[in-house]
Structure formats: structure tokens, C-alpha cells
Design an enzyme around this catalytic site. Sequence first.
Site, PDB file in Angstrom:
ATOM      1  CG  HIS A 144      -4.917  -4.582 -10.806  1.00 23.74           C
ATOM      2  ND1 HIS A 144      -4.130  -3.598 -11.386  1.00 23.74           N
ATOM      3  CD2 HIS A 144      -4.870  -3.978  -9.532  1.00 23.74           C
ATOM      4  CE1 HIS A 144      -3.770  -2.585 -10.545  1.00 23.74           C
ATOM      5  NE2 HIS A 144      -4.268  -2.866  -9.376  1.00 23.74           N
TER       6      HIS A 144
ATOM      7  CE  LYS B 204      -1.919   8.065  -4.349  1.00 26.05           C
ATOM      8  NZ  LYS B 204      -1.287   6.961  -4.373  1.00 26.05           N
TER       9      LYS B 204
ATOM     10  NE  ARG C 174       0.423  -4.693  -4.291  1.00 27.58           N
ATOM     11  CZ  ARG C 174       0.445  -3.441  -4.522  1.00 27.58           C
ATOM     12  NH1 ARG C 174       0.945  -3.188  -5.617  1.00 27.58           N
ATOM     13  NH2 ARG C 174      -0.330  -2.445  -3.618  1.00 27.58           N
TER      14      ARG C 174
ATOM     15  CB  SER D 258      -0.937   0.860 -10.817  1.00 32.71           C
ATOM     16  OG  SER D 258      -1.794  -0.218 -10.974  1.00 32.71           O
TER      17      SER D 258
HETATM   18  P1  ADP Z   1      -5.601   1.381  -4.421  1.00 32.25           P
HETATM   19  O1  ADP Z   1      -5.261   2.684  -4.749  1.00 32.25           O
HETATM   20  O2  ADP Z   1      -7.056   1.249  -4.001  1.00 32.25           O
HETATM   21  O3  ADP Z   1      -4.677   0.565  -3.865  1.00 32.25           O
HETATM   22  P2  ADP Z   1      -4.684  -0.296  -6.836  1.00 32.25           P
HETATM   23  O4  ADP Z   1      -5.317  -0.339  -8.116  1.00 32.25           O
HETATM   24  O5  ADP Z   1      -3.282   0.347  -6.544  1.00 32.25           O
HETATM   25  O6  ADP Z   1      -5.714   0.685  -6.040  1.00 32.25           O
HETATM   26  O7  ADP Z   1      -4.845  -1.518  -6.134  1.00 32.25           O
HETATM   27  C1  ADP Z   1      -6.348  -2.171  -6.151  1.00 32.25           C
HETATM   28  C2  ADP Z   1      -5.973  -3.418  -5.085  1.00 32.25           C
HETATM   29  O8  ADP Z   1      -5.277  -4.385  -6.169  1.00 32.25           O
HETATM   30  C3  ADP Z   1      -5.411  -3.136  -3.705  1.00 32.25           C
HETATM   31  O9  ADP Z   1      -6.099  -4.250  -2.795  1.00 32.25           O
HETATM   32  C4  ADP Z   1      -4.026  -3.841  -4.152  1.00 32.25           C
HETATM   33  O10 ADP Z   1      -3.265  -4.246  -3.064  1.00 32.25           O
HETATM   34  C5  ADP Z   1      -4.058  -4.776  -5.276  1.00 32.25           C
HETATM   35  N1  ADP Z   1      -3.107  -4.955  -6.129  1.00 32.25           N
HETATM   36  C6  ADP Z   1      -2.359  -4.428  -6.882  1.00 32.25           C
HETATM   37  N2  ADP Z   1      -1.261  -4.673  -7.436  1.00 32.25           N
HETATM   38  C7  ADP Z   1      -1.327  -6.087  -7.046  1.00 32.25           C
HETATM   39  C8  ADP Z   1      -0.361  -7.216  -7.554  1.00 32.25           C
HETATM   40  N3  ADP Z   1       0.655  -6.943  -8.119  1.00 32.25           N
HETATM   41  N4  ADP Z   1      -0.734  -8.325  -6.974  1.00 32.25           N
HETATM   42  C9  ADP Z   1      -1.687  -8.377  -6.003  1.00 32.25           C
HETATM   43  N5  ADP Z   1      -2.619  -7.395  -5.741  1.00 32.25           N
HETATM   44  C10 ADP Z   1      -2.421  -6.299  -6.259  1.00 32.25           C
END
Ligand code: ADP
Length: 160
Positions: free
Chosen positions: A18, A42, A91, A129
Site C-alpha cells: 500500500h 468481512k 498485483r 493484507s
Molecule cells: P480492498 O478490500 O478494497 O481490496 P485492500 O486494503 O486489500 O482493500 O487493498 C486496497 C487497494 O490496494 C487495492 O486496490 C489493492 O489491489 C491494492 N493493494 C493491496 N496490496 C497491494 C500490493 N502489495 N501492491 C499493490 N497494490 C496493492
Amino acid sequence: MTRIAIYPGSFDPVTRGHEDIVRRSLYLADELIVAVAANQEKEPLFTIDERVELLKIALGDLSGVEVRSFDGLLTEFAREHKAHIIIRGLRAFSDFDYESQMALMNRQLDPDLETVFLVPALHLTYLSSSLVREVARLRGDVSSLVHPAVDEALRAKLGG
Ligand code: ADP
């Protein structure tokens, strides 16, 4: 014109992936609002306030970045903040299906909103995450994948 972008997500918790996307976004936007979604289906590990706080610590004093929580429609939140750009991270190819559906739905709701996908650094491509939570739950070492404050918060929450 000030270009304001929104980077929405659950950030449960914020990872180095992030953080990487936030830094890259600043090439596109003058102001970035990292928007932590409260209305998750969730059950999150961290509360909304904890997720906001950890993001603030992890992003430090990066200029032009603000962290806020939001509840409800992202398009409404964007309108309220005069933002026309939504940032999402892409990703693996597996992200694409869901992300493109969301981008098209958001465009349907607000045609003045553009979704921009950014690709992280190669070594962060397989980081999520949910994996961080899973490994931390099993007492694995995630210290290179998250900010030290997040590592500490995971230990406090999960033990170890
Ligand atoms: P959500 O539940 O909205 O997917 P996340 O916190 O999991 O929330 O992710 C928020 C955004 O950050 C999403 O667009 C996700 O693809 C991106 N993201 C999460 N981890 C990574 C990473 N390692 N590299 C690039 N983008 C990421």
C-alpha cells in the site's frame, strides 16, 4: 487545477505494498486522500480507528497525503472531496476481474471519476493484507512486509 485522487481500501492492516502505491500516486495527483472503508462485509482484524492510525504512522509526513475513513458510496465521498481520480493497485492478473467490474460500476455512478491502476514494485506484487494477517496469526515474521508500528500492532493483537 489541483488534481485530487482517492486511494480507497480496507487497509487491514496497511502493508509495504500500500505504501508503495501511495508514493507512486503522488506522480499523478497533487493531493491524495487514503480512504479507509468502514463498511466492510468481512469482520476486520483492526478497527477503523486502528487502521487509520496505523496508516498515518506508516505514511509519516508524506506531503500531500491525508488519511480518512469513509462509510457509504465511494463515488459520494469522491464528489464531496472534489476528487476525479480513484487509485487502485493491480498485483497479479487475478485482481483484474474484480477491479475492472468496480471501475465500471463507479463510472456508471459518476462518469467524471477515472479509475487509475498502478502496479507495485516487483517484490511487493504478491503481498496482501490477508496474507500478512494469516502469517502473523501463525506467529510468522512479517517485519519486512509492514511498517514496524504495524508489526507491533499485529503482535499486540495476535500475541507473539
Ligand atoms: P480492498 O478490500 O478494497 O481490496 P485492500 O486494503 O486489500 O482493500 O487493498 C486496497 C487497494 O490496494 C487495492 O486496490 C489493492 O489491489 C491494492 N493493494 C493491496 N496490496 C497491494 C500490493 N502489495 N501492491 C499493490 N497494490 C496493492
